[in-house]
Design a protein around this motif. Structure first.
Motif, PDB file in Angstrom:
ATOM      1  N   UNK A 226       0.820  -1.207   0.000  1.00 13.22           N
ATOM      2  CA  UNK A 226       0.000   0.000   0.000  1.00 13.22           C
ATOM      3  C   UNK A 226       0.856   1.260   0.000  1.00 13.22           C
ATOM      4  N   UNK A 227       1.940   1.271   0.778  1.00  8.43           N
ATOM      5  CA  UNK A 227       2.724   2.486   0.957  1.00  8.43           C
ATOM      6  C   UNK A 227       3.894   2.605  -0.011  1.00  8.43           C
ATOM      7  N   UNK A 228       4.340   1.503  -0.588  1.00  7.73           N
ATOM      8  CA  UNK A 228       5.526   1.556  -1.424  1.00  7.73           C
ATOM      9  C   UNK A 228       5.276   1.445  -2.908  1.00  7.73           C
ATOM     10  N   UNK A 229       4.174   0.792  -3.286  1.00  8.54           N
ATOM     11  CA  UNK A 229       3.940   0.573  -4.703  1.00  8.54           C
ATOM     12  C   UNK A 229       5.037  -0.280  -5.321  1.00  8.54           C
ATOM     13  N   UNK A 230       5.209  -0.164  -6.619  1.00  9.09           N
ATOM     14  CA  UNK A 230       6.223  -0.972  -7.283  1.00  9.09           C
ATOM     15  C   UNK A 230       7.620  -0.414  -7.062  1.00  9.09           C
ATOM     16  N   UNK A 231       7.724   0.892  -6.855  1.00 10.85           N
ATOM     17  CA  UNK A 231       9.038   1.519  -6.723  1.00 10.85           C
ATOM     18  C   UNK A 231       9.797   1.000  -5.511  1.00 10.85           C
ATOM     19  N   UNK A 232       9.092   0.739  -4.426  1.00 14.47           N
ATOM     20  CA  UNK A 232       9.742   0.279  -3.199  1.00 14.47           C
ATOM     21  C   UNK A 232       9.341  -1.164  -2.871  1.00 14.47           C
ATOM     22  N   UNK A 233       9.186  -1.988  -3.867  1.00 17.21           N
ATOM     23  CA  UNK A 233       8.811  -3.388  -3.655  1.00 17.21           C
ATOM     24  C   UNK A 233       9.850  -4.105  -2.808  1.00 17.21           C
ATOM     25  N   UNK A 234       9.370  -5.007  -1.946  1.00 16.45           N
ATOM     26  CA  UNK A 234      10.264  -5.951  -1.279  1.00 16.45           C
ATOM     27  C   UNK A 234      10.028  -7.337  -1.877  1.00 16.45           C
ATOM     28  N   UNK A 235      10.705  -8.335  -1.346  1.00 16.94           N
ATOM     29  CA  UNK A 235      10.573  -9.680  -1.910  1.00 16.94           C
ATOM     30  C   UNK A 235       9.126 -10.152  -1.867  1.00 16.94           C
ATOM     31  N   UNK A 236       8.441  -9.838  -0.766  1.00 16.12           N
ATOM     32  CA  UNK A 236       7.059 -10.296  -0.591  1.00 16.12           C
ATOM     33  C   UNK A 236       6.135  -9.716  -1.663  1.00 16.12           C
ATOM     34  N   UNK A 237       6.167  -8.405  -1.843  1.00 19.43           N
ATOM     35  CA  UNK A 237       5.275  -7.789  -2.819  1.00 19.43           C
ATOM     36  C   UNK A 237       5.691  -8.132  -4.248  1.00 19.43           C
ATOM     37  N   UNK A 238       6.990  -8.369  -4.471  1.00 16.91           N
ATOM     38  CA  UNK A 238       7.435  -8.737  -5.810  1.00 16.91           C
ATOM     39  C   UNK A 238       6.951 -10.134  -6.189  1.00 16.91           C
ATOM     40  N   UNK A 239       6.964 -11.052  -5.232  1.00 19.10           N
ATOM     41  CA  UNK A 239       6.415 -12.389  -5.487  1.00 19.10           C
ATOM     42  C   UNK A 239       4.936 -12.284  -5.867  1.00 19.10           C
TER      43      UNK A 239
END
Length: 568
Positions: A226-239
């Motif tokens: 919610x707060x980072x979007x694609x620009x600040x993706x971590x491993x979890x959101x990238x998966x």
């Protein structure tokens, strides 16, 4: 067969021992079987499917995944976010631990209970709250922190300050106060006493808390999404992005392997540090006497006040305030009314009220599953056999149950979709129903239940069991009158953790919900992603309701926790 003197005959005694052993074996097999079917199997299938070329036709080879600069960028961002979140949590959590566990003042117990609430608030609620605080049309929009690394780190600290203050504070309250008193008597000032006496004594608790916080930060999903979007993706959101948007299982599998490595390493370190902390706590001779706040404690009190009011209370207060306002500033309950009767043009399948009812039902079922498995796991893991091989086996068993604590919930949810079409040959496609939702939620809640109950059982003096057995109590009676009686002291808090965690679970549930049967966190995320003031207002109102439910559950659990409550 019973002899005349009332003692069990040797044949009967041998049979009772075998029955006793079979009981413990069954108690271990049930949680392990549950984990094997609904955790290990789905995760392994997902990884093997991805690495064997089961991704989308356009996905590249594993070598191309590792050669992609974005892969390394995501890994680096995960480490950076987790490191900064851990550092800020420590800086804010240590003063809070001192204030709540070493000082004495009226209302301290209430503040300790309130301090637990941020940790169990659903990530989607906290993400929405920080968006309401820092995003467009917010009171602090002028800071320019929306969709920034700073916002992510603040939100991560929002959750994990609680981990630091409860882990370190519980240990700090048991420290022997005499070394500090002796140092002051010899003329050492407060800072020198802290650096040379208190800090070394707290080192095991601080490092243990830091390892756990790093694990939670590195596997955060809802907040970063919610707060980072694609620009600040971590491993979890990238998966999540790779599997949902691109069906690129190979790339997702490669990142999952990285996450497995991080989780395994941190869990090993955390287990060793936790063991050292328990050993250190067992060596304390006296319980430190709490003191009343004084002028020397003003810095710690100030940091705690800023943390409680600025980091924890302010985002939630702004969330409630904005849920009651229309875009023109008019105060209204319209957004809450829309939870029952959605406005025209709403694309929701059903109402938000339906999602609330479904979430409560799923969380109740998940809580029952997590508590049954958690009690069995804690009983088995608390045993102290003389056989070295059995002790190692119990340590491995304990570690295996902890794995869902740090694994990607996204990976778990997608793995369940891949494997639960006709699991174990049954003729029912579990993916077409909501039955997998409480199973996934129970897997996420199980480690917290175990970590709440297990230290209580490990704190039982073995001589109590030996004395009961000497007096003729059979094993089952020893278990009921000593072990289970002690567990009731922490059962309330374990129930609270299980229910609140299940109620707010988002990562795995996002894969498992069906149209028209969506849980509240999924509905909130869906509303946030839709345009329109009504949708955003409904998301704010729904987030307030979900946050209020979890807060009420945890406050009630704190009242039922008893004198002992494990690591929390």
């Amino acid at each position: 067969m019973e002899r005349g003197d009332g003692l069990v005959a040797p044949a009967g005694l041998a049979g009772a021992r075998w029955l006793h052993r079979l009981g413990w074996i069954g108690a271990a097999i049930l949680p392990l079987g549950f984990l094997a079917v609904f955790f290990v199997w789905p995760v392994c299938v997902l990884i093997l499917t991805g690495l064997s070329g089961g991704g989308s036709p356009g996905s590249g080879s594993a070598a191309q995944v590792w050669a992609d600069p974005r892969t390394w960028r995501v890994i680096t961002q995960t480490v950076v976010q987790a490191s900064l979140g851990t550092l800020l949590s420590l800086l804010l959590g240590l003063p809070a631990a001192f204030v709540l566990y070493r000082l004495r003042f009226r209302g301290q117990g209430v503040l300790r209970g309130l301090a637990t609430v941020p940790f169990v608030l659903p990530t989607v609620v906290v993400g929405v709250a920080f968006t309401a605080l820092l995003g467009p049309s917010s009171p602090f929009e002028w800071l320019g922190l929306d969709q920034s690394l700073t916002a992510i780190v603040l939100a991560l600290a929002f959750f994990n300050v609680t981990v630091v203050l409860r882990t370190v504070g519980g240990f700090w309250a048991q420290l022997d106060a005499r070394p500090e008193q002796a140092a002051r008597t010899l003329g050492a000032g407060p800072i020198r006493v802290w650096l040379t006496v208190t800090l070394p004594a707290l080192r095991t608790a601080i490092t243990s808390a830091a390892a756990l916080v790093f694990l939670f930060c590195a596997t955060s999903f809802g907040v970063v999404l919610i707060l980072g979007g694609r620009e600040f993706s971590n491993i979890e959101t990238e998966i999540y992005r790779l599997t949902v948007q691109f069906l690129d299982l190979r790339s997702a599998a490669a990142l999952s392997l990285v996450q497995f490595g991080i989780v395994a390493a941190v869990l090993m370190v955390s287990a060793r540090l936790r063991s050292r902390r328990e050993q250190a706590a067992a060596l304390q001779f006296t319980r430190a006497a709490a003191v009343r706040p004084g002028r020397a404690h003003l810095p710690a009190l100030l940091v705690y006040a800023v943390t409680a009011l600025g980091l924890h209370l302010l985002p939630m207060a702004v969330l409630v305030w904005r849920s009651l306002r229309l875009p023109d500033g008019t105060l209204t309950l319209q957004h809450y009314a829309h939870l029952i009767a959605p406005p025209p043009g709403s694309r929701l399948a059903g109402t938000v009220f339906d999602a609330i009812a479904l979430s409560l039902r799923m969380a109740a079922i998940a809580t029952v599953i997590a508590m049954v498995l958690g009690v069995l796991t804690a009983l088995v893991a608390s045993r102290r056999p003389r056989n070295a091989a059995l002790r190692r086996a119990i340590a491995v068993f304990d570690g295996a149950v902890m794995l869902p604590l740090g694994l990607s919930a996204v990976t778990l949810g997608f793995g369940l979709l891949l494997t639960m079409r006709h699991p174990l040959g049954i003729g029912v496609d579990l993916r077409t129903s909501v039955v997998l939702i409480p199973i996934a939620q129970a897997l996420v809640a199980l480690p917290l239940v175990v970590r709440t109950l297990l230290p209580v059982l490990r704190g039982i003096d073995p001589r109590l069991r030996d004395a009961a057995a000497t007096l003729g109590a059979p094993p089952w009676r020893v278990l009921v009158t000593i072990d289970l009686a002690m567990l009731t002291r922490a059962a309330g808090l374990a129930l609270g953790f299980a229910f609140a965690t299940s109620l707010g679970e988002f990562g795995a549930t996002a894969f498992l919900v069906r149209p028209g049967e969506q849980t509240l966190p999924v509905v909130i995320a869906q509303l946030i992603g839709q345009q329109g003031a009504d949708n955003y207002g409904m998301a704010l109102a729904a987030a307030v309701v979900l946050g209020g439910l979890t807060a009420a559950v945890m406050l009630l659990a704190e009242q039922l926790r008893g004198e002992v409550a494990g690591e929390w």
